[in-house]
Design an enzyme around this catalytic site. Structure first.
Site, short mmCIF file in Angstrom:
data_model
loop_
_atom_site.label_atom_id
_atom_site.label_comp_id
_atom_site.label_asym_id
_atom_site.label_seq_id
_atom_site.Cartn_x
_atom_site.Cartn_y
_atom_site.Cartn_z
N LYS A 132 0.84 -1.21 0.00
CA LYS A 132 0.00 0.00 0.00
C LYS A 132 0.87 1.25 0.00
O LYS A 132 1.81 1.37 0.78
CB LYS A 132 -0.91 0.03 1.24
CG LYS A 132 -2.15 -0.80 1.10
CD LYS A 132 -3.00 -0.74 2.34
CE LYS A 132 -4.01 0.37 2.31
NZ LYS A 132 -4.93 0.32 3.47
N LEU A 133 0.53 2.16 -0.88
CA LEU A 133 1.21 3.45 -1.00
C LEU A 133 0.17 4.55 -1.11
O LEU A 133 -0.89 4.34 -1.71
CB LEU A 133 2.08 3.47 -2.26
CG LEU A 133 3.25 2.47 -2.33
CD1 LEU A 133 3.58 2.14 -3.78
CD2 LEU A 133 4.47 3.06 -1.64
#
EC number: 2.2.1.2
Length: 316
Positions: A132-133
């Site tokens: 996740k970014l």
């Protein structure tokens, strides 16, 4: 007639938005998503104490520097929680890169590779992990690099259409457009409640979904951040929906028909030229809600990361 959760599963892949194993075992989602806030919450549950101890032990073996030990413990804790969750789901776990790297492309790539290596060293293959970014320009560029290395990404804190477009153009695996937080902003600004069908967050995800399908983008749309089951049911048919345990419970207790609202048009229209950095910033900046909510989301995740680090430091 089956309950609404069972019916929703026939139209949409249901994902659990939690780090709590008991909730995941109960609702049997396909995938699970975590973030710094959920890891902090999970770390305070007694049954996770052994995972914290194991993470500290790992960190102490890596370095004698206390600051580095704190970082390594936090990373390993997220991975250890992810490993536990993977024992109970058939699909993927989303593990988030430190929010303080949201504007650092190289730092994000390095941290993502490190997290993936930790999973790989524990025997977890890349096809069970999503990194996740935050959907900043730098986060999207980091994801573009990682995707080419076979590391699939989940772009989160997505509030604007510009963010969604840039993610599709970068070829990211999955996006998490937020619903409830968008509604919160408009509710505060306009001082009124919204019917689910006119909820600004629902309309945002619907627009993104339809755009992706019209142009044949393969990026998965996973609606996130829900305030009520009305929002969820208005997005029935979306590729995936990540839902907190309390709302999964409500859906399970609810009777009545679930109608498919989003339908894949399977389009193949000629795609526009990819956005430049300048175009992305300009378009994103035209949406005051998105500018405010992206910044706030990054700040809040960073605060919870800091709380987790303080908790770990006290145990070292």
């Amino acid at each position: 007639m089956s309950n609404k959760l069972e019916q929703l599963r026939k139209l949409t892949t249901v994902v659990a938005d939690t780090g709590e194993i008991d909730a995941i075992k109960k609702y049997q989602p396909e995938d699970a998503t975590t973030n710094p806030s959920l890891i902090l919450k999970a770390a305070q549950i007694a049954e996770y104490a052994p995972l914290i101890d194991a993470s500290i032990e790992y960190a102490k073996a890596q370095s004698n520097d206390k600051a580095q030990q704190v970082q390594d413990t936090c990373d390993m804790l997220a991975v250890n929680i992810g490993k536990e969750i993977l024992k109970t789901i058939p699909g993927r776990i989303s593990t988030e890169v430190d929010a303080r790297l949201s504007y650092d492309m190289e730092g994000s790539v390095a941290k993502a590779r490190q997290l993936v290596k930790m999973y790989n060293d524990a025997g977890i293959t890349n096809d069970r992990i999503l990194i996740k970014l935050a959907s900043t320009w730098e986060g999207i560029r980091a994801a573009e690099i990682l995707e080419k290395e076979g590391i699939n990404c989940n772009l989160t804190l997505l509030f604007s259409f510009a963010q969604a477009r840039a993610c599709a153009e970068a070829g990211v695996f999955l996006i998490s457009p937020f619903v409830g937080r968008i509604m919160d902003w408009y509710k505060a600004k306009e001082g009124r409640d919204f019917e689910a069908s006119e909820d600004p967050g629902v309309l945002s995800v619907t627009k993104i979904y339809n755009y992706y399908k019209e142009y044949g983008y393969k990026t998965v749309v996973m609606g996130a951040s829900f305030r009520n089951i009305g929002e969820i049911l208005e997005l029935a048919g979306c590729d995936r929906l990540t839902i907190a345990p309390a709302l999964l419970a409500e859906l399970e207790a609810a009777e009545g028909e679930v109608v498919e609202k989003l339908v894949d048009s399977k389009g193949a229209a000629e795609r526009p030229a990819p956005m430049t950095h300048a175009e992305f910033l300009w378009e994103h900046n035209q949406d005051p809600m998105a500018v405010e909510k992206l910044a706030e989301g990054i700040r809040n995740f960073a605060v919870d990361q800091g709380k987790l680090e303080a908790m770990i430091e006290a145990k070292l």
